[in-house]
Design a protein around this motif. Sequence first.
Motif, PDB file in Angstrom:
ATOM      1  N   LEU A 647       0.826  -1.210   0.000  1.00 46.17           N
ATOM      2  CA  LEU A 647       0.000   0.000   0.000  1.00 46.17           C
ATOM      3  C   LEU A 647       0.860   1.260   0.000  1.00 46.17           C
ATOM      4  N   PHE A 648       1.954   1.200   0.714  1.00 46.61           N
ATOM      5  CA  PHE A 648       2.875   2.333   0.751  1.00 46.61           C
ATOM      6  C   PHE A 648       3.395   2.644  -0.653  1.00 46.61           C
ATOM      7  N   VAL A 649       3.829   1.616  -1.353  1.00 46.79           N
ATOM      8  CA  VAL A 649       4.331   1.789  -2.723  1.00 46.79           C
ATOM      9  C   VAL A 649       3.205   2.259  -3.637  1.00 46.79           C
ATOM     10  N   ALA A 650       2.003   1.715  -3.464  1.00 46.70           N
ATOM     11  CA  ALA A 650       0.873   2.085  -4.321  1.00 46.70           C
ATOM     12  C   ALA A 650       0.502   3.561  -4.144  1.00 46.70           C
ATOM     13  N   LEU A 651       0.475   4.035  -2.917  1.00 45.99           N
ATOM     14  CA  LEU A 651       0.113   5.438  -2.672  1.00 45.99           C
ATOM     15  C   LEU A 651       1.147   6.385  -3.270  1.00 45.99           C
ATOM     16  N   PHE A 652       2.437   6.067  -3.078  1.00 48.18           N
ATOM     17  CA  PHE A 652       3.472   6.931  -3.623  1.00 48.18           C
ATOM     18  C   PHE A 652       3.477   6.890  -5.151  1.00 48.18           C
ATOM     19  N   SER A 653       3.234   5.726  -5.710  1.00 49.23           N
ATOM     20  CA  SER A 653       3.218   5.600  -7.175  1.00 49.23           C
ATOM     21  C   SER A 653       2.032   6.350  -7.764  1.00 49.23           C
ATOM     22  N   MET A 654       0.885   6.304  -7.103  1.00 48.15           N
ATOM     23  CA  MET A 654      -0.284   7.029  -7.608  1.00 48.15           C
ATOM     24  C   MET A 654      -0.025   8.533  -7.603  1.00 48.15           C
ATOM     25  N   ALA A 655       0.586   9.042  -6.502  1.00 50.17           N
ATOM     26  CA  ALA A 655       0.911  10.469  -6.436  1.00 50.17           C
ATOM     27  C   ALA A 655       1.937  10.841  -7.498  1.00 50.17           C
ATOM     28  N   SER A 656       2.933   9.959  -7.743  1.00 51.45           N
ATOM     29  CA  SER A 656       3.958  10.237  -8.749  1.00 51.45           C
ATOM     30  C   SER A 656       3.361  10.214 -10.153  1.00 51.45           C
ATOM     31  N   ALA A 657       2.413   9.322 -10.379  1.00 52.87           N
ATOM     32  CA  ALA A 657       1.747   9.271 -11.685  1.00 52.87           C
ATOM     33  C   ALA A 657       0.975  10.555 -11.945  1.00 52.87           C
ATOM     34  N   PHE A 658       0.305  11.054 -10.930  1.00 52.56           N
ATOM     35  CA  PHE A 658      -0.420  12.317 -11.075  1.00 52.56           C
ATOM     36  C   PHE A 658       0.536  13.453 -11.418  1.00 52.56           C
ATOM     37  N   LEU A 659       1.694  13.516 -10.712  1.00 54.10           N
ATOM     38  CA  LEU A 659       2.660  14.572 -10.969  1.00 54.10           C
ATOM     39  C   LEU A 659       3.206  14.473 -12.391  1.00 54.10           C
ATOM     40  N   SER A 660       3.513  13.272 -12.836  1.00 58.49           N
ATOM     41  CA  SER A 660       4.051  13.091 -14.197  1.00 58.49           C
ATOM     42  C   SER A 660       3.036  13.512 -15.241  1.00 58.49           C
ATOM     43  N   GLY A 661       1.771  13.168 -15.036  1.00 59.35           N
ATOM     44  CA  GLY A 661       0.737  13.555 -15.999  1.00 59.35           C
ATOM     45  C   GLY A 661       0.566  15.062 -16.082  1.00 59.35           C
ATOM     46  N   VAL A 662       0.608  15.739 -14.936  1.00 60.75           N
ATOM     47  CA  VAL A 662       0.466  17.197 -14.948  1.00 60.75           C
ATOM     48  C   VAL A 662       1.660  17.844 -15.637  1.00 60.75           C
ATOM     49  N   LEU A 663       2.862  17.374 -15.349  1.00 63.13           N
ATOM     50  CA  LEU A 663       4.062  17.959 -15.958  1.00 63.13           C
ATOM     51  C   LEU A 663       4.086  17.747 -17.475  1.00 63.13           C
ATOM     52  N   ALA A 664       3.528  16.626 -17.930  1.00 62.75           N
ATOM     53  CA  ALA A 664       3.504  16.353 -19.367  1.00 62.75           C
ATOM     54  C   ALA A 664       2.631  17.345 -20.111  1.00 62.75           C
ATOM     55  N   THR A 665       1.591  17.855 -19.485  1.00 59.55           N
ATOM     56  CA  THR A 665       0.658  18.770 -20.161  1.00 59.55           C
ATOM     57  C   THR A 665       1.096  20.227 -20.079  1.00 59.55           C
ATOM     58  N   ILE A 666       2.020  20.585 -19.149  1.00 67.82           N
ATOM     59  CA  ILE A 666       2.443  22.001 -19.011  1.00 67.82           C
ATOM     60  C   ILE A 666       3.944  22.120 -19.219  1.00 67.82           C
ATOM     61  N   LYS A 667       4.494  21.254 -20.023  1.00 66.07           N
ATOM     62  CA  LYS A 667       5.939  21.200 -20.177  1.00 66.07           C
ATOM     63  C   LYS A 667       6.511  22.506 -20.721  1.00 66.07           C
ATOM     64  N   GLN A 668       5.746  23.233 -21.517  1.00 68.51           N
ATOM     65  CA  GLN A 668       6.249  24.466 -22.106  1.00 68.51           C
ATOM     66  C   GLN A 668       6.344  25.608 -21.096  1.00 68.51           C
ATOM     67  N   ASN A 669       5.602  25.533 -20.024  1.00 70.77           N
ATOM     68  CA  ASN A 669       5.616  26.592 -19.002  1.00 70.77           C
ATOM     69  C   ASN A 669       6.615  26.204 -17.907  1.00 70.77           C
ATOM     70  N   ARG A 670       7.843  26.714 -18.029  1.00 71.70           N
ATOM     71  CA  ARG A 670       8.909  26.306 -17.136  1.00 71.70           C
ATOM     72  C   ARG A 670       8.671  26.779 -15.693  1.00 71.70           C
ATOM     73  N   GLU A 671       8.209  28.000 -15.507  1.00 73.72           N
ATOM     74  CA  GLU A 671       8.000  28.531 -14.167  1.00 73.72           C
ATOM     75  C   GLU A 671       6.924  27.745 -13.416  1.00 73.72           C
ATOM     76  N   LEU A 672       5.823  27.456 -14.078  1.00 75.02           N
ATOM     77  CA  LEU A 672       4.753  26.692 -13.440  1.00 75.02           C
ATOM     78  C   LEU A 672       5.211  25.275 -13.123  1.00 75.02           C
ATOM     79  N   THR A 673       6.027  24.727 -14.010  1.00 74.23           N
ATOM     80  CA  THR A 673       6.564  23.383 -13.775  1.00 74.23           C
ATOM     81  C   THR A 673       7.410  23.335 -12.504  1.00 74.23           C
ATOM     82  N   ASN A 674       8.262  24.337 -12.314  1.00 75.88           N
ATOM     83  CA  ASN A 674       9.114  24.383 -11.125  1.00 75.88           C
ATOM     84  C   ASN A 674       8.301  24.530  -9.857  1.00 75.88           C
ATOM     85  N   VAL A 675       7.262  25.363  -9.906  1.00 76.62           N
ATOM     86  CA  VAL A 675       6.408  25.554  -8.733  1.00 76.62           C
ATOM     87  C   VAL A 675       5.737  24.255  -8.339  1.00 76.62           C
TER      88      VAL A 675
END
Length: 745
Positions: A647-675
């Motif tokens: 469960l520990f691995v599943a929770l962290f992986s789900m949060a990491s998947a969400f972060l990766s998906g968001v970064l993939a859609t705003i890759k051109q906006n460097r400042e927002l990506t860093n925030v």
Amino acid sequence: MARDVKSVFLAANPLAFLISFFHLMDSSEAVLDIIEPQRSTVEQRKRIYFPMNLINNSARTLCLGGGDGATLPTRKSFPESLTNLRFSELYNLPGEAVAMSPEIFSEMRDGNGKFLDKLRSHTTPMVCFKTDKGDTVLHLAASLGHLELVKSIVSECPSLLLEVNWKGRLPLHVAARAGQLAVVKALVEAVTYFSARMSEEDRGLNLYVLKDINGDTALNLALKDLHEKTELLMYQKRFRYQPSMFPRVRTISFSDASTHMMGTASWLVNANQGASLLANKDGISPLYLAVKSGNVSLVSEMLKHSGEVQGNTSNLASQLEGRKSLIHAALKAKNKDVLKVILDEDPSLVHERDEEGRTCLSVGASVGFYDGIKNLLELSTSNVFECDDDGSFPIHMAMEKGHRKVVKEILKRCPASKMLLNKQGQNILHIAAKSGKARSFRLPDIKRLDADNYLIQEQDVDGNTPLHLATIMWRPRTVSYITIVASKKTRILHIQNKDGLRPLDIAELKLQSDYVLRERLTLMVLLCVYKPRGVGWLPTSGMTLRSRSEHLDATKYKDSVSALLLVATLIATVAVAAGFTMPGGFNSSAPNLGMSVLANDSTLSYFLFFDTVAMQSSVIAIVALIWAQLGDPELIHGAFHLALPSLFVALFSMASAFLSGVLATIKQNRELTNVIIVISSIFYFVVFCLLAPYVIPQVLSIRLVQQLTDVYLGLLVWFVNEDDDTHTRVKKVKSVEQVEKPKVL
């Protein structure tokens, strides 16, 4: 015949008896002035309230002579409002008491002097009105400081000067308690006026030493509230800079009443030289209260006058009534200046004990007053080896309360004091182990104090070593310190008490079935040191641990299994949904019809990886928890060992998947990506700290892995609060009445 009339009346009228007792009238006026009041009925006499204890308790002190009171002014110095009064009016006793109406009560409290005209026209004399607490109109006016109203009432009803309420308090007592200095002066001036009209040898009515039913004089009452407010301010100061983990307490503030009380007390001290040493029924004198409030100037003034009363032939202890533990009070107040003044006046007070049988040094060590301890040790170190009535020594008190600086000072002056034992046969390490003051029980201190490991192996009358006591009291941090030493001296770990139990045995037997973090972590620390056979993987939180005496109960973990199963199912559901809802969407035209728009983006690969890991880990947890529902306790424990890390691995992986998906859609906006990366990193750290003790196992069978997990266990133990006194102090402060300074309109 006149003598018989006088004796009968004096027996029925205590006030007249008191005045007659002090020879306040000459023999020619006495009979004439007494005959008229004696016409009151028996029922009226029963209503007159002037406790006989005022006579009994004050008979010795009221006639102290001319030198014991304030300097009597001449007749010309008195105001005109008093010069026309007849002396016989002072003991003109009121008739039957009449309940004071709400209108009279409110007008007197409001200080409405014009209302006296209405009272004069009333059929009932003004002196007869009393509240349900026995307060007269003079009591009400005096308590709120209505000076002009007080003067008007006294000029018309002088007898109210010596009229008491149900607590046996004169108007002077009430005014002193309220800190109304101007009113106190006016009341004393009025009585002094009558005293000045007597012959020199008959003067002796001393209001300063009159006591109420609790034995409090006016000076004692003036200092009581001042002392209580000083204590509240000390609590506020102590908790103002406490860590945020404590509940916030509303700020306590006071009006100028404290200043007025101090002024009143100072005036009373200067006016009378003996009242400072008189104790009430609890054995508390004004001098004792002044010491506790930490007022150096007031204490100095009292001590100066105490010498004037008895001369220099006797010390302060012989003059002082009640509690003589003035040094104890100064140490509790943590006031170095007051302590010095008392020690200079009477050094013999160092040998006094308080009502609990504690020495001065023990009290100072208990409160952690380092400067005071240094002063006492400079006078003499003999008190270091003098025990209290309960068998404790000063170094034990300092260690119990966690005052490391005081402990070091005592050991510096008397190194052998570390070997002292209390009545339970416990040394300073025993005391520190059971007190929970881990800040005073650090590894370097243990090694320095006990280089030969004698103290850490010593057993008390019950056969318990310091490690036994730390385990019994569930002190995981203290147990951790001791076990670091004990791991090198394995004999310490296997010492048994009179019941034949080692520290590990005690922890396993006394462990509660309900989850208590301090208990579980204490047992986890011991298990990591003892390394018993048959113990492999254990969650750091100790949630699967159970007492030896506990019966296996499959239903105990039913709710936990159901909750974890629900969480695992939700993670699997979200992971499946995310896998078919790609970030950026799908192509709707050839040649990549139905394919992900961001298929060639590397960030999307991370999204798919973490989403897959979350899905598979949650499935593993679900399968393990399904087995746990079969009800076998041993199977449940094995399922937890597999399901929790999954469960520990599943929770962290789900949060990491969400972060990766968001970064993939705003890759051109460097400042927002860093925030977003910074924000996510913070939350990852918080989630890790919260979940790690729940899921990360202690692997006792693999040395390298255990060393790594031991580091995390040590960090977790450090954040456990094992100080029982913390909760007591917070509760006490929360129960204190919150007083706010009134706004000035």
